[in-house]
Design a protein around this motif. Sequence first.
Motif, short mmCIF file in Angstrom:
data_model
loop_
_atom_site.label_atom_id
_atom_site.label_comp_id
_atom_site.label_asym_id
_atom_site.label_seq_id
_atom_site.Cartn_x
_atom_site.Cartn_y
_atom_site.Cartn_z
N PRO A 44 37.18 -5.41 15.55
CA PRO A 44 35.68 -4.09 15.55
C PRO A 44 35.67 -3.53 16.64
O PRO A 44 35.30 -2.73 17.34
CB PRO A 44 34.93 -4.72 13.97
CG PRO A 44 35.59 -5.33 13.66
CD PRO A 44 36.61 -6.24 15.22
N LEU A 45 35.07 -4.82 17.99
CA LEU A 45 34.14 -4.40 18.48
C LEU A 45 35.20 -4.44 19.68
O LEU A 45 35.14 -6.47 20.28
CB LEU A 45 32.93 -4.75 18.92
CG LEU A 45 31.42 -4.62 19.82
CD1 LEU A 45 31.56 -3.19 19.87
CD2 LEU A 45 30.55 -5.05 19.17
N ALA A 46 35.23 -3.84 21.30
CA ALA A 46 35.74 -4.02 22.38
C ALA A 46 34.64 -4.97 23.07
O ALA A 46 33.75 -4.18 23.02
CB ALA A 46 36.35 -3.91 22.96
N HIS A 47 34.14 -6.20 23.56
CA HIS A 47 33.85 -6.87 24.30
C HIS A 47 33.75 -7.54 25.36
O HIS A 47 34.54 -8.80 24.68
CB HIS A 47 32.53 -7.23 23.06
CG HIS A 47 30.82 -8.01 24.09
ND1 HIS A 47 30.31 -7.16 24.77
CD2 HIS A 47 30.67 -8.92 24.29
CE1 HIS A 47 29.09 -7.71 25.36
NE2 HIS A 47 29.21 -8.99 24.97
N GLY A 48 33.52 -8.00 26.19
CA GLY A 48 33.47 -8.69 27.87
C GLY A 48 32.72 -9.79 27.07
O GLY A 48 30.62 -9.32 27.61
N GLY A 49 32.79 -11.15 27.39
CA GLY A 49 31.28 -11.87 27.02
C GLY A 49 31.13 -12.33 29.02
O GLY A 49 31.41 -13.43 28.78
N GLN A 50 30.39 -11.09 29.12
CA GLN A 50 29.78 -11.55 30.71
C GLN A 50 28.03 -11.18 30.14
O GLN A 50 28.22 -9.95 29.63
CB GLN A 50 30.22 -10.74 31.72
CG GLN A 50 31.47 -10.87 31.87
CD GLN A 50 32.52 -10.31 33.03
OE1 GLN A 50 31.79 -9.17 32.92
NE2 GLN A 50 33.21 -10.67 33.56
N ALA A 51 27.46 -12.16 31.33
CA ALA A 51 25.68 -11.75 30.67
C ALA A 51 25.63 -10.21 30.95
O ALA A 51 24.74 -9.69 29.53
CB ALA A 51 24.96 -12.63 31.61
N GLN A 98 33.77 0.17 21.59
CA GLN A 98 33.28 -0.03 22.92
C GLN A 98 31.72 0.04 23.06
O GLN A 98 31.54 1.49 22.51
CB GLN A 98 34.28 -0.08 23.92
CG GLN A 98 33.02 -0.82 24.63
CD GLN A 98 33.72 -0.90 26.24
OE1 GLN A 98 34.94 0.09 26.44
NE2 GLN A 98 34.03 -2.14 27.04
N ILE A 99 30.79 -1.20 23.04
CA ILE A 99 29.22 -0.25 23.30
C ILE A 99 29.57 -0.18 25.14
O ILE A 99 29.29 -1.83 25.38
CB ILE A 99 28.01 -1.28 22.31
CG1 ILE A 99 28.58 -1.07 21.11
CG2 ILE A 99 26.79 -0.62 23.01
CD1 ILE A 99 27.80 -1.77 20.13
#
Length: 414
Positions: free
Chosen positions: A179-186, A261-262
């Motif tokens: 559902p959500l493309a996200h990059g785990g960076q702060a 993506q947000i």
Amino acid sequence: MKRFAFATASSLAVLAASSVMAEPQAEVLHWWTSGGEAKSVAVLQEEFAANGGTWTDMPVAGGGGDAAMTALRARVLAGNAPTAVQLKGPAIQEWYEEGVLADISNVAEAEGWDKVLPASIAAHMKCEGTWCAAPVNVHRVDWIWANADVLAANGIEMPTTWDEFNAAAEKLQAAGVIPLAHGGQAWQDATVFETVVLGLGGPEFYNKALVELDPEALTSDTMVKVFDQMRTLRGFVDENFSGRDWNLATAMVMNGEAAFQIMGDWAKGEFLAAGKEPGKDFLCASTPGDGYLYNVDSFAMFDVEGDDKRAGQELLAKLIVAPKFQEVFNLNKGSIPARTDVSLDKFDMCAKISAEDMATSSENGSLLPSYAHGMALRGAQAGAITDVVTAHFNSDMSSQEAVQQLADAVANSY
Ligand code: BGC
């Protein structure tokens, strides 16, 4: 006496001539290294060269600019500041207070910046009344990007509330789509977080919590709900999210691996650089709720020696705010011009939505600075918040614990 006076006047004339004749040089520190970003900064490099300038590129990769800011600090501490630096928001004031910024008021006044920039943007560019930075654009942060085909194939419309977003995400997950493309960076966690604060709390709450840092807002039930939603969103990202760059997350939406993506509209720069069309290949909508989170990129000039470098700073400042550059750069970058007198005729529907919403928000008081992109707070306070947001996102910390940590971190950050 006469001779002396003559000699002085003539040496002044020589000096003035040499500064006019100096070949503009600039070493430019920035973090525009993704496909869309590189295409955008190339516009400035070309214009600088076309006007006789020599550009030394100092790109420091890392979305959001944290790595670039670390590199900047090292250079300034070593007494070797770059000529021009991508710098924004309160960080401009922080560097000004260190006494290391050059005054570019002569360019700003000659070019009439006060007449063509909205007062809210101009205010970020001024330090104690003098001009200390040149604005490039207005990026909007509170956007959702979506793959049009993936939504259509799953019978999903762009969500207009967070509940709709959650329902859509569950449906997609059941269909085997991320559902959500996200990059785990702060900074990416912080980007999502601030859109949820705005969406669930509303503009006034956002202002209390993330601009005024009001302890009651930070520990409120609304903030508990914000962290609940962050926990829900954590469930919608794939297991490889950790450390992923933002543009790779955008690529997941482009190739249909993920639906949403947000991210701020520099993501649109990636879609466009890949030849994708808004409304056809990808969709844009503001994240659920009212308001507009702005992020203005700008360049500050550092106090450096040498007529060639000063000439470079003046030329750069002039080009950056000139209408032609503001149009071409922003067509590539995904943002809209900072100047109010550039026609949006050539811009796409997402840019037009951004400009309209910015005007409406500016009128009704919901035009707000992005904390995640360094527009609202000083570094220490923004960093304290981001640490808690990231710690919560990457653990099983409860929302109650998170709001408590948030208030404590902010209180201890001064
Ligand atoms: C900057 C954008 C940039 C983005 C990703 C933001 O903070 O304002 O210009 O494209 O970070 O690197």
